[in-house]
Design an enzyme around this catalytic site. Structure first.
Site, PDB file in Angstrom:
ATOM      1  N   GLU A  36       0.870  -1.172   0.000  1.00  0.00           N
ATOM      2  CA  GLU A  36       0.000   0.000   0.000  1.00  0.00           C
ATOM      3  C   GLU A  36       0.910   1.226   0.000  1.00  0.00           C
ATOM      4  O   GLU A  36       1.572   1.515   1.001  1.00  0.00           O
ATOM      5  CB  GLU A  36      -0.918  -0.014   1.227  1.00  0.00           C
ATOM      6  N   ALA A  77       3.218  11.266   6.398  1.00  0.00           N
ATOM      7  CA  ALA A  77       4.044  10.189   5.864  1.00  0.00           C
ATOM      8  C   ALA A  77       3.341   8.875   6.145  1.00  0.00           C
ATOM      9  O   ALA A  77       2.460   8.785   6.992  1.00  0.00           O
ATOM     10  CB  ALA A  77       5.435  10.201   6.504  1.00  0.00           C
ATOM     11  N   LYS A  78       3.741   7.844   5.428  1.00  0.00           N
ATOM     12  CA  LYS A  78       3.013   6.575   5.484  1.00  0.00           C
ATOM     13  C   LYS A  78       3.274   5.795   6.768  1.00  0.00           C
ATOM     14  O   LYS A  78       2.354   5.424   7.477  1.00  0.00           O
ATOM     15  CB  LYS A  78       3.391   5.721   4.269  1.00  0.00           C
ATOM     16  N   SER A  79       4.519   5.537   7.038  1.00  0.00           N
ATOM     17  CA  SER A  79       4.874   4.653   8.149  1.00  0.00           C
ATOM     18  C   SER A  79       5.478   5.493   9.262  1.00  0.00           C
ATOM     19  O   SER A  79       6.604   5.969   9.139  1.00  0.00           O
ATOM     20  CB  SER A  79       5.880   3.596   7.662  1.00  0.00           C
TER      21      SER A  79
END
Length: 611
Positions: A397, A605-607
Site C-alpha cells: 500500500e 508520511a506513510k509509516s
C-alpha cells in the site's frame, strides 16, 4: 518515517539510489539527498522538496559517479524542511556522512557536550550529533568508532553511515526502527521498506534490534555491537514488481481502493473454509500460552488502524463475554489500566513498524500480557515481537492514506472474533453461521460497492470544491465508520471534516449546521435505522445538504435526504467494510477536484516510525 536507502556493488550508485528513493517517498517528501563515493571522494547533493527536485539538480550539476552510496527522503521532525537540515549530514570536517530515520531523544545533551568540546554544529536536527560524535571519537577503525558512539544514543533509530577514510564501506544499524538489507549478485542494498528493493532483489534480511551490518563490495557481515558475528537468515519477498506499478490508474490511492476485493480474498484465503474459520497461528498461540480464560482484551493501534480496532472492539464485545477496550497506541504507553497475564492485547499496524504501537506492545509484554498482532508485513518489528501474528496479505500500500489496510484489518478481526468465540465459548457463537455466509460473499459485495458508487461519488465530490466544512454522522458501527471517513477527507482533501455520533448532535454540535453545509449520514445498521432517520430529519430541519449512505431498497432513508448512495446489504459486522468504499472514493475524488496530491498529502508520511 523518513526513508533510508543504500547501495554497494558493480553499477553506478546514483540511479539506483534515486530509483529507490522515489519508491520510498511515501515515507517523507520534505527533502531528499544522496552521498556517493568514487573510492576517493564522497559527493553529496541535497534539495528541499521531492526526490524529483533532487534528480533535476543532479542533472544540472552532476556529482562524481561511484559504485556505493546512501540516500534519504525526509519527513521533518526536528528542524524545518531546508537544504541545510536535509540528509545526508556530516561533521564539520566532512569525515562521516549519516542518513537517519527515527529520533535521538537525548540529542540536546549530546549537542551541548559537542559544543563544549569546541564543535560548531550547523543544523536544527537531532541527526547532526551523530556524525559529530563519530568524528569526535574517531579511532581510525570505522567499526570500532561506530561501536563507541551508538551506545550514547537514546531513542528508536535506523542509520546508514559512510566514512571518508573508509570509502568502500557502508555501516547500517537498527534500533527499534526498520532497515532492510537486500542481497544481489555481487551487490547489496539498504532500504527502510521492502517496495524500494523489489526491482533489484527479493532476497532480504531485516536488520534486528542492536545489530550492525557492514557492507562492502565483496561481502555483507552482520554483527552485534560487541563484535559477535551473526549468520543472517535470509527470506524471500512474496510481492512482485507488478503490484507496485500504477498500471492504468492515475494514483496509487485509487488503485488500492479498487484492489480491495482481491486483498480481502487474500486475507480470507486458507482461513475461511466451508465449515468455519481456521487460523493455525492462533491455535498455536493458545496452545503455547495456555490462555484459556482472558479476563480483558485491549486493542491498540493508531490512525486508521485504530478505527479498525474500534470496529473490532464492538464485534468482539458482542461475540465474547469479555470487556474489550480500543486504545490509542500513543496514549496507551503512558496511561492504561491493569495489565497482567490474564490480559490479551491485539496490536494493529499496516506496516508493523508504527512506533507508538510498538511502544504499546512493549508496555503490554512488560506486564506479562499476551499479544496478537495484525499486520501486512512479514518480518516487521511488530510481527517479531508479538506472541502471534495474523497477516492481512493486503499487498503493498503506497498511498499515504490507508484504504485496503483498513478493510483487510476489519476482515482479520472478524475472523479472529469467530475463532475466539469458538475457543472461549462466547455468547456470540450462535451468530457464527450467518457471519460465515456473509464472509463468503464479502469480496463480491465490495466489488458491487465499487461499481454502484464510483460514478455517483465522483459527481458528488464536485460539491466539495468550494466547501471548507463537512460533517459525517452515524450510530453504533456507523459512527466509527464516520470517524474513518472524516479522517480520509482531512488527509486527502484537506477538508475540515468532523464525525459525530448522530444522537449527540442535539447536545451542542447542531449549532454548526448552517444552510447548505454538506452532511453525510450513514444508516447501514438496521437495528438503529429508525433513530438514524430521526437524526437526519433534525439536520434537514436546519437546511443542511444531506447525502445518505444506506442499503439497497431503503426507501425510508432516501425519502429524508437530498441524495442517496446505495450499497449491498450484508451482516451488520461487515457493513463498515462495505460502507467504507464510498467514503474512500469521496476522499479521493474530493482531493482531485480540489487540486491536491492525493497520494502524498502535505505534512504526512506513510509509516510513522517516530513517537
Amino acid at each position: 518515517m523518513s526513508g533510508i536507502v543504500g547501495y554497494i556493488g558493480r553499477h553506478s550508485a546514483q540511479p539506483v539510489l534515486l530509483d529507490c528513493l522515489k519508491k520510498l517517498d511515501y515515507r517523507g517528501y520534505d527533502s531528499a539527498g544522496i552521498a556517493v563515493s568514487d573510492m576517493k571522494t564522497i559527493g553529496v547533493r541535497k534539495e528541499k522538496g521531492r526526490v524529483e527536485d533532487l534528480e533535476a539538480s543532479l542533472q544540472l550539476e552532476p556529482i562524481p559517479a561511484g559504485c556505493l552510496g546512501i540516500g534519504h527522503t525526509r519527513w521533518a521532525s526536528h528542524g524545518m524542511p531546508t537544504v541545510e537540515n536535509s540528509h545526508p549530514l556530516c561533521d564539520e570536517e566532512a569525515r562521516f556522512y549519516v542518513v537517519h530515520n527515527g529520533i535521538i531523544e537525548n540529542y540536546q545533551q549530546l549537542k551541548k557536550f559537542l559544543i563544549a568540546q569546541g564543535h560548531r554544529l550547523q543544523t536544527d536536527t537531532d541527526t547532526e550529533v551523530i556524525p559529530y560524535l563519530l568524528a569526535h571519537y574517531d579511532t581510525g577503525n570505522f567499526e570500532e568508532t561506530v561501536r563507541i558512539v551508538i551506545p550514547q544514543l537514546k531513542g528508536a533509530f535506523a542509520l546508514a553511515i559512510m566514512a571518508k577514510d573508509h570509502p568502500n564501506q557502508i555501516i547500517a544499524i537498527s534500533y527499534d526502527n526498520p532497515l532492510i538489507i537486500g542481497f544481489g549478485s555481487g551487490e547489496a542494498y539498504l532500504s527502510s521498506d521492502i517496495p524500494a528493493l523489489l526491482s533489484y532483489t527479493k532476497e532480504i534480511y531485516p536488520i534486528k534490534n542492536g545489530e550492525m551490518a557492514i557492507l562492502t563490495q565483496t561481502n555483507v557481515e552482520i554483527k552485534t555491537l560487541s563484535g559477535e558475528k551473526i549468520l543472517p537468515k535470509k527470506t524471500s519477498v512474496r510481492w512482485n514488481q507488478d503490484e507496485l506499478n500504477l498500471q492504468d490508474y492515475g494514483h496509487y490511492m485509487l488503485k488500492e481502493i479498487m484492489e480491495q476485493p482481491e486483498a480481502i480474498k487474500r486475507t480470507l484465503k486458507d482461513r475461511l473454509t466451508e465449515s468455519g474459520v481456521v487460523i493455525p497461528e492462533v491455535d498455536d498461540f493458545f496452545a503455547k500460552r495456555k490462555l484459556t480464560d482472558p479476563e480483558r482484551i485491549i486493542i491498540v493501534a493508531s490512525g486508521t488502524s485504530h478505527h479498525a480496532g474500534m470496529i473490532g472492539k464492538k464485534i468482539l464485545e458482542t461475540m465474547l463475554d469479555i470487556p474489550v477496550e480500543a486504545a490509542i497506541a500513543s496514549e496507551f504507553r503512558c496511561e492504561h489500566g491493569r495489565l497482567d497475564e490474564k490480559t490479551l492485547v491485539i496490536a494493529i499496524s499496516q506496516s508493523g513498524e508504527t512506533a507508538d504501537t510498538i511502544s504499546a506492545l512493549k508496555e503490554a509484554k512488560k506486564s506479562g500480557a499476551a499479544v496478537i498482532a495484525i499486520s501486512n508485513y512479514r518480518k516487521s518489528t511488530l510481527a517479531r515481537k508479538s506472541d502471534c501474528v495474523i497477516y492481512t496479505h493486503a499487498g503493498p500500500e503506497l498511498a499515504v492514506a490507508a484504504t485496503k489496510a483498513y478493510t483487510t484489518q476489519i476482515t482479520a478481526l472478524v475472523l479472529l472474533s469467530i475463532v475466539l468465540a469458538k475457543k472461549l465459548h462466547g455468547s456470540g457463537e450462535g451468530q457464527i453461521p450467518a457471519l460465515l455466509d456473509a464472509l463468503h460473499s464479502l469480496a463480491d459485495d465490495v466489488e458491487k460497492c465499487l461499481v454502484m458508487t464510483q460514478d455517483a461519488i465522483d459527481q458528488f465530490a464536485q460539491v466539495t470544491n468550494d466547501q471548507e466544512h463537512l460533517f459525517l454522522i452515524g450510530r453504533g458501527l456507523d459512527y466509527v465508520l464516520a470517524l474513518e471517513g472524516a479522517l480520509k477527507l482531512q488527509e486527502v482533501a484537506y477538508l475540515h471534516a468532523d464525525a459525530y455520533a448522530a444522537g449527540e448532535m442535539k447536545h451542542g454540535t447542531m449549532a454548526l449546521i448552517t444552510p447548505g453545509v454538506p452532511v453525510i449520514a450513514l444508516a447501514t445498521q438496521e437495528h438503529l435505522r429508525d433513530k438514524a432517520i430521526n437524526n437526519i430529519k433534525e439536520v434537514k430541519a436546519r437546511d443542511a445538504y444531506v447525502v445518505g449512505i444506506t442499503t439497497t431498497g431503503d426507501d425510508e432513508v432516501s425519502a429524508v435526504v437530498d441524495e442517496v448512495l446505495y450499497i449491498p446489504e450484508a451482516h451488520p459486522f461487515l457493513m463498515p467494510v462495505l460502507a467504507a468504499i464510498p467514503l474512500q472514493l469521496l476522499a479521493y475524488y474530493a482531493g482531485i477536484v480540489r487540486g491536491y496530491d492525493v497520494d502524498r498529502p502535505r505534512n504526512l508520511a506513510k509509516s510513522l516510525t517516530v513517537e
